[in-house]
Design a protein around this motif. Structure first.
Motif, mmCIF file in Angstrom:
data_model
loop_
_atom_site.group_PDB
_atom_site.id
_atom_site.type_symbol
_atom_site.label_atom_id
_atom_site.label_comp_id
_atom_site.label_asym_id
_atom_site.label_seq_id
_atom_site.Cartn_x
_atom_site.Cartn_y
_atom_site.Cartn_z
ATOM 1 N N ARG A 31 0.814 -1.179 0.064
ATOM 2 C CA ARG A 31 -0.051 0.059 0.054
ATOM 3 C C ARG A 31 0.850 1.193 -0.106
ATOM 4 N N ASN A 32 2.040 1.316 0.943
ATOM 5 C CA ASN A 32 2.775 2.423 0.825
ATOM 6 C C ASN A 32 3.695 2.510 -0.387
ATOM 7 N N MET A 34 3.314 2.293 -3.397
ATOM 8 C CA MET A 34 2.773 3.046 -4.652
ATOM 9 C C MET A 34 3.256 4.516 -4.410
ATOM 10 N N SER A 35 2.769 4.800 -3.178
ATOM 11 C CA SER A 35 3.101 6.393 -3.027
ATOM 12 C C SER A 35 4.443 6.555 -3.129
ATOM 13 N N ALA A 36 5.101 5.751 -2.325
ATOM 14 C CA ALA A 36 6.712 5.914 -2.251
ATOM 15 C C ALA A 36 7.500 5.568 -3.406
ATOM 16 N N GLY A 37 6.792 5.238 -4.591
ATOM 17 C CA GLY A 37 7.469 5.433 -5.857
ATOM 18 C C GLY A 37 8.363 4.016 -5.931
ATOM 19 N N TRP A 92 -1.584 2.370 -12.414
ATOM 20 C CA TRP A 92 -0.442 3.080 -12.660
ATOM 21 C C TRP A 92 0.622 2.444 -13.660
#
Ligand code: C2E
Ligand code: CA
Ligand code: CA
Ligand code: CA
Length: 279
Positions: A31-32, A34-37, A92
């Motif tokens: 989950r993290n 994705m936002s953490a690239g 994405w």
């Protein structure tokens, strides 16, 4: 008996909990991620057999986990599917793949085509054609440069809806391919029914070309069948010169596999195409 029962239990439960915890930790990290690239795409060249030119690439996802290192899709795609995380992740992938292909086209790498894998959840989403239309518009990638890879089982899950979705994508000019061909069931009847452009022969057949006359014969038959039906045919998992030569002799259109190149990160892919020539 009571004693051993308790022992079994105390041995068994923690290991189950460990697995469950591991899943939860992975899911949480995903989950993290994705936002953490932490996700990135690698690209495996697809080569025109007759000319030897790179004419496209398949986008393959990788996860750069901060502690576990680079994880392949076999480690996390199934979990992403189970939990539904595959939908945002797949979006994405589509966006990143189209943006990269469009950038390479603008930078003179040629009219390279990009193939993107779709999972069943994404394919069943009624908003998929619109999502793809939006992404093409946003990135400026011509629809004809996008190829969507679908598996046989995915298409068979709800065949009527699948045909409708596939027609919607075809109307936009997007190409469709059947991935892992020959590994699912009812491999032939749906070839008539589904509006696909490309057939990808699964690597399990290609692997045995040199050792097993039946596999070689099946590969030859799949190539003929594709051509009779007006489909383009790609052989996956080509690892040897002997396989390459056999496929060339049988008129296979394209190959993908370690013999030409492993999947590469973006900059490596770009370098390879600039050095070895393209369309
Ligand atoms: P696939 O679509 O059948 O992709 C081909 C796989 O074969 C890739 O593994 C590729 O690295 C590997 N491969 C390529 N050439 C050779 C070869 O010559 N020999 C051998 N032994 N293997 C070769 P990878 O990258 O680990 O991907 C595994 C699977 O994960 C893919 O199988 C695909 O089903 C799935 N996948 C990858 N990226 C995505 C994605 O963005 N979305 C979804 N839904 N699934 C993905
Ligand atoms: Ca694929
Ligand atoms: Ca495949
Ligand atoms: Ca596969």
């Amino acid at each position: 008996a009571k004693e051993s029962g308790r022992n079994t239990l105390s041995f068994y439960l923690p290991s189950m909990n460990e697995r469950a915890l591991e899943r939860m930790a992975l899911l949480d990290a995903m989950r993290n991620a994705m936002s953490a690239g932490q996700f990135e795409l690698h690209y495996q060249p697809q080569v025109d057999l007759a000319s030897g030119a790179v004419i496209g690439m398949e986008a393959l996802i990788r996860w750069r986990h901060p502690r576990m290192g680079a994880l392949g899709p076999d480690r996390f795609i199934a979990l992403a599917e189970e939990t539904g995380l595959i939908v945002p992740l797949g979006t994405w992938v589509l966006r990143a793949a189209c943006a990269q292909a469009a950038a390479w086209q603008r930078n003179g790498l040629g009219a390279l085509r990009i193939a993107v894998n779709l999972s069943s959840r994404q394919f069943k989403d009624a908003g998929l054609p619109q999502l793809i239309a939006d992404i093409l518009h946003e990135t400026g990638l011509p629809a004809a440069s996008l190829e969507i890879e679908l598996t046989e089982s995915l298409m068979m899950e709800d065949a009527d809806t699948a045909v409708a979705t596939m027609r919607a994508l075809k109307r936009m000019g997007v190409h469709l391919s059947i991935d892992d061909f020959g590994t699912g069931y009812s491999s032939l009847s749906y070839l008539k029914r589904f509006p696909v452009d490309v057939l990808k022969i699964d690597q399990s057949f290609v692997r045995d070309i040199g050792h097993d006359a039946n596999s070689a014969a099946m590969v030859a038959a799949m190539i003929s069948l594709s051509h009779e039906l007006g489909l383009r045919v790609i052989a996956e998992g080509v690892e040897t010169r002997a396989q390459w030569d056999y496929l060339l002799g049988r008129g296979c259109d394209e190959i993908q596999g370690y013999y030409f190149s492993r999947p590469l990160c973006g900059s490596e892919f770009e370098r390879l195409v600039r050095e070895r020539g393209n369309v």
